[in-house]
Design a protein around this motif. Structure first.
Motif, PDB file in Angstrom:
ATOM      1  N   GLU A  16       0.922  -0.929   0.014  1.00 38.86           N
ATOM      2  CA  GLU A  16      -0.163   0.107   0.436  1.00 38.86           C
ATOM      3  C   GLU A  16       1.317   1.353   0.238  1.00 38.86           C
ATOM      4  O   GLU A  16       0.692   2.383  -0.378  1.00 38.86           O
ATOM      5  N   GLU A  17       2.012   1.051   0.040  1.00 40.69           N
ATOM      6  CA  GLU A  17       3.368   2.421   0.103  1.00 40.69           C
ATOM      7  C   GLU A  17       3.894   2.501  -0.770  1.00 40.69           C
ATOM      8  O   GLU A  17       4.905   3.565  -1.363  1.00 40.69           O
ATOM      9  N   LEU A  18       3.182   1.313  -1.696  1.00 36.66           N
ATOM     10  CA  LEU A  18       3.904   1.409  -3.461  1.00 36.66           C
ATOM     11  C   LEU A  18       4.182   2.830  -4.205  1.00 36.66           C
ATOM     12  O   LEU A  18       2.497   2.870  -4.037  1.00 36.66           O
ATOM     13  N   PRO A 278       9.524   2.571  -1.788  1.00 35.49           N
ATOM     14  CA  PRO A 278       8.206   2.199  -2.506  1.00 35.49           C
ATOM     15  C   PRO A 278       8.344   3.062  -4.288  1.00 35.49           C
ATOM     16  O   PRO A 278       7.242   2.884  -4.764  1.00 35.49           O
ATOM     17  N   TYR A 279       9.471   3.057  -4.222  1.00 31.92           N
ATOM     18  CA  TYR A 279       9.287   3.953  -5.849  1.00 31.92           C
ATOM     19  C   TYR A 279       9.264   3.065  -7.072  1.00 31.92           C
ATOM     20  O   TYR A 279      10.349   2.725  -7.698  1.00 31.92           O
ATOM     21  N   ASP A 290       0.823  -5.407 -18.711  1.00 36.16           N
ATOM     22  CA  ASP A 290      -0.388  -4.060 -18.692  1.00 36.16           C
ATOM     23  C   ASP A 290      -0.394  -3.118 -17.878  1.00 36.16           C
ATOM     24  O   ASP A 290      -1.454  -2.169 -17.029  1.00 36.16           O
ATOM     25  N   ASP A 291       0.000  -4.049 -16.495  1.00 36.06           N
ATOM     26  CA  ASP A 291      -0.681  -3.678 -15.012  1.00 36.06           C
ATOM     27  C   ASP A 291       0.615  -3.332 -14.813  1.00 36.06           C
ATOM     28  O   ASP A 291       1.395  -4.891 -13.073  1.00 36.06           O
ATOM     29  N   PRO A 292       2.059  -2.611 -14.815  1.00 31.55           N
ATOM     30  CA  PRO A 292       3.251  -2.374 -14.110  1.00 31.55           C
ATOM     31  C   PRO A 292       3.574  -2.767 -12.292  1.00 31.55           C
ATOM     32  O   PRO A 292       4.096  -3.220 -12.589  1.00 31.55           O
ATOM     33  N   LEU A 293       2.205  -2.168 -11.534  1.00 26.70           N
ATOM     34  CA  LEU A 293       2.280  -1.680 -10.503  1.00 26.70           C
ATOM     35  C   LEU A 293       2.256  -3.742  -9.725  1.00 26.70           C
ATOM     36  O   LEU A 293       3.127  -3.813  -9.094  1.00 26.70           O
ATOM     37  N   GLY A 294       1.636  -3.835 -10.294  1.00 28.40           N
ATOM     38  CA  GLY A 294       0.485  -4.460 -10.097  1.00 28.40           C
ATOM     39  C   GLY A 294       1.836  -6.070  -9.962  1.00 28.40           C
ATOM     40  O   GLY A 294       1.752  -6.979  -9.140  1.00 28.40           O
TER      41      GLY A 294
END
Length: 325
Positions: A16-18, A278-279, A290-294
């Motif tokens: 949740e902090e990413l 977190p970066y 298509d979902d880089p953060l995931g």
């Protein structure tokens, strides 16, 4: 594995902090203001980079502002109406046009119409290398011959010999996916890294060439493993020269992590994930999903499991010979 996985999470921020593609402290207020329709802070931030000749910061800011203008154009349209000849506006306008054209299947035709915008941006400040980075991207999309590429490259390095953005644009042109080869790409990257100043992001250019090779889908027979490991080691040395959770080298650390995962160097990858903090950045993960953060979140779990699998039951890391068992 289960016993070791939890302790291996020490130093990794919770999901949740990413943050994905978090702007730096100077650009963040400009983006917030632009979201409210005010172009003034963005114009001021870019003007400051030009006046101080901060070309790396300028290049990053131009790319972020152009991406924001593509999604939220109102503030940018207001800027064009208020200051149509602003050199900073012209630069963002050229970047936006090239990016949009490259995303189209008809990019070659669309890019020919963009040439006057790039020339206008270049003429507005003869010192600035960023228009020439855009010109190199433009050349890649218009199927420009090597002779034209070399002319543009000469103009770029004459303005800033160690500009990271221009080198990345040149590396893309020389890649096997466009008009070069993996060997040509590596040769260029290694020369640039060898000539780079201490702490320069150019030290990570061979790792970028390695990433292109490892994710190309082609058989891994053209580049020796030792050359890939050397590229990763050089980028890791650069990464260690920056503080943990520093947003400036975040993209380099993300791409290095991807390379280390492809090379199955799991402990080294975990070390980079801790340095990233977190970066998270869209590149390189958007090459894979298509979902880089995931994908980044899932990868962190995968790396921890792989490291745990190398650890003996009574604790402690496995020996160096176990990493490639």
């Amino acid at each position: 594995m289960l016993r070791h996985t939890a302790p291996l999470g020490i130093g990794l921020p919770p999901d949740e902090e990413l943050l994905l593609d978090a702007p730096d402290d100077r650009l963040a207020p400009a983006l917030v203001a632009a979201g409210g329709g005010d172009h003034g802070p963005a114009a001021k931030a870019l003007a400051q980079t030009r006046e101080a000749a901060e070309w790396e910061n300028r290049d990053r800011a131009v790319q972020r502002l152009a991406a924001f203008a593509a999604a939220r154009p109102e503030w940018f349209e207001a800027w064009q109406e208020a200051s149509p000849h602003d050199p900073d506006l012209l630069l963002v306008k050229a970047e936006l046009a090239v990016t949009r054209a490259l995303a189209s299947p008809a990019h070659a035709e669309l890019l020919r119409e963009v040439t006057p915008l790039i020339l206008a941006a270049a003429e507005s400040d003869p010192r600035d290398p960023v228009p020439w980075r855009i010109a190199l991207d433009h050349a890649r999309g218009t199927n420009a011959p090597h002779t034209e590429f070399e002319q543009l490259w000469a103009r770029a390095v004459r303005r800033s010999p160690h500009h990271y953005g221009c080198h990345v644009a040149a590396l893309r042109y020389l890649s096997a996916a466009w008009y070069g080869s993996h060997v040509e790409c590596f040769d260029f990257a290694e020369r640039a890294a060898q000539d780079a100043l201490p702490g320069s992001l150019l030290k990570a250019l061979p790792a970028r060439a390695a990433l292109a090779y490892l994710t190309s889908g082609a058989p891994r027979t053209g580049i020796p493993r030792a050359r890939l490991d050397a590229a990763a080691d050089l980028a890791a040395e650069l990464s260690r020269s920056y503080e943990p959770a520093d947003p400036w080298p975040a993209e380099v650390r993300n791409l290095l992590t991807c390379v280390l995962v492809e090379l199955e160097r799991w402990e080294d990858a975990l070390g980079q994930l801790r340095l990233i903090g977190p970066y998270a950045t869209s590149f390189p993960w958007d090459r894979l999903t298509d979902d880089p953060l995931g994908h980044f979140m899932e990868l962190r779990g995968q790396v921890r499991l792989e490291v745990a699998a190398t650890m003996p039951l009574r604790g402690g890391p496995a020996g160096p010979d176990d990493h490639y068992a």
